[in-house]
Scaffold this active site. Structure first.
Site: not given
Ligand code: NAD
Ligand code: TYD
Length: 350
Positions: A131, A156
């Site tokens: 992120t 976070y």
């Molecule tokens: P999300 O919370 O929608 O999904 C996270 C997923 O990870 C879920 O399916 C959950 O079940 C799984 N998960 C959580 N803990 C786990 C574990 N211990 N073992 C296995 N699976 C596990 O998140 P998102 O918004 O899709 O983000 C995905 C990635 O992208 C993350 O790494 C986040 O930091 C990064 N990111 C998100 C954004 C955003 O705007 N949402 C922006 C930049 C980066």
């Protein structure tokens, strides 16, 4: 060429878009989706592609070292695209250790398995999805570049920064082939309704108040989730090993302006007089340590790898609103159970 790729967190918001894109675009790749199905993970996000022959779901926790090692021993993965994480800043303020566990320890467990089982093999890649929040908070001017020093300020972002550092440490120390991307705020379909945009849409649908933190002056740079998935595809295939790429929408919005735009779109869609939804706006106690502004300079990705965002924000937001209106069952499923107590604790006491 046949490739076997382990995508972690594929049942979440961004992960499900990445899994879908890879399954459809690369029918000769075999995709394993490793996900623990926490409150944020939902297999319904992939119901349209789950029967494809090149897809397999693996339920498991990335912090479970034995489980992850057994998986790597059984399957000969060519690459990992790592998205599994705890992803919501407000939850990280309430329970920081859950973020340390999944984001730091979980990433470490995956890196260690890759180091151990890929030793001596060529052509592997560990792609870590991160992120822009690792860079901290901007004032009124300037943009985050790949050279901006890390300055995370929420549990976070600190946990994501730690995981980024671990990834680079494995590259420098053990020669593990890695690549990292740091992206701005995503929006689109399958976004869990605890985050700003889907929360506001869902609350307008249910005539609930719209909790804007502080005065709504904070700024975020929003990117269509499918454009992020395309960026991940481009970086995975053409990014340079050992490098970081920033991904962003060149699309900054003050929260309060974004909420007003959403209200206008919702009034039109719901056939209500203009101004109806905006009456639900309520300014509530600010988030602790609320970062003022995030804004990404994605020039490196544009110039070196030829990626650019495809969708105007107003168009993407309209499509997003329509998706939520068309999927009330999905919203009902993901917001039942644990979400109800989260919502009460987060909002009804403010
Ligand atoms: P999300 O919370 O929608 O999904 C996270 C997923 O990870 C879920 O399916 C959950 O079940 C799984 N998960 C959580 N803990 C786990 C574990 N211990 N073992 C296995 N699976 C596990 O998140 P998102 O918004 O899709 O983000 C995905 C990635 O992208 C993350 O790494 C986040 O930091 C990064 N990111 C998100 C954004 C955003 O705007 N949402 C922006 C930049 C980066
Ligand atoms: P969010 O979607 O949680 O993403 P992030 O904190 O990772 O940027 O929040 C986006 C912005 O919206 C952020 O400045 C906090 C604000 N916000 C609210 O004003 N009210 C809310 O109910 C939520 C969830 C967020």
């Amino acid at each position: 060429m046949l490739k076997k790729i382990l995508i972690t967190g594929g049942a979440g918001f961004i992960g499900s878009h990445v899994v879908r894109l890879f399954l459809k675009k690369y029918p000769n790749y075999f995709i394993h989706n490793l996900d623990a199905l926490t409150y944020a993970g939902n297999l319904e996000n992939l119901s349209d592609v789950e029967s494809l022959p090149n897809y397999q779901f693996v339920k498991g926790d990335i912090t479970d070292e034995q489980f992850v090692n057994d998986l790597f021993a059984q399957e000969s993965y060519d690459a990992v695209i790592h998205l599994a994480a705890e992803s919501h800043v407000d939850r990280s303020i309430k329970d920081p250790l859950a973020f340390v566990r999944t984001n730091v320890l979980g990433t470490g467990v995956l890196l260690n398995a890759a180091r151990r089982f890929w030793k001596g093999s060529a052509g592997k890649l560990f792609y870590h999805v991160s992120t822009d929040e690792v860079y901290g908070s901007l004032g009124e001017n300037g943009l985050f570049t790949e050279e901006t020093p890390y300055d995370p300020r929420s549990p976070y972002s600190a946990s994501k920064a730690a995981s980024d550092h671990l990834v680079m440490a494995y590259h420098h120390t053990y020669d593990l082939p890695v690549v990292i991307s740091n992206c701005s705020n995503n929006y689109g379909s399958y976004h869990f309704p605890e985050k700003l945009i889907p929360l506001m849409i869902n609350n307008i649908i249910h005539n609930r108040s719209l909790p804007v933190y502080g005065q709504g002056e904070n700024i975020r740079d929003w990117l269509w989730v499918e454009d992020h998935a395309r960026a991940i595809d481009v970086i995975f295939h053409t990014g340079k090993v050992g490098e970081t790429y920033n991904v962003g929408g060149f699309n900054e919005w003050r929260n309060i302006d974004l909420v007003h735009l959403l209200c206008r779109i919702m009034d039109l869609k719901l056939g209500k007089p203009e101004g109806t939804s905006a009456k639900l706006i309520s300014f509530v106690t600010d988030r602790a340590g609320h970062d003022l502004r995030y804004a990404i300079d994605a020039t490196k990705l544009q110039k070196e790898l030829g990626w650019a965002p495809s969708l105007q924000f107003e168009e993407g937001l309209e499509k997003t609103v329509q998706w939520y209106l068309d999927h009330p069952d999905w919203v009902r499923h993901v917001t039942s159970g644990e979400y109800l107590s989260y919502y009460q604790e987060q909002y009804e006491r403010r």
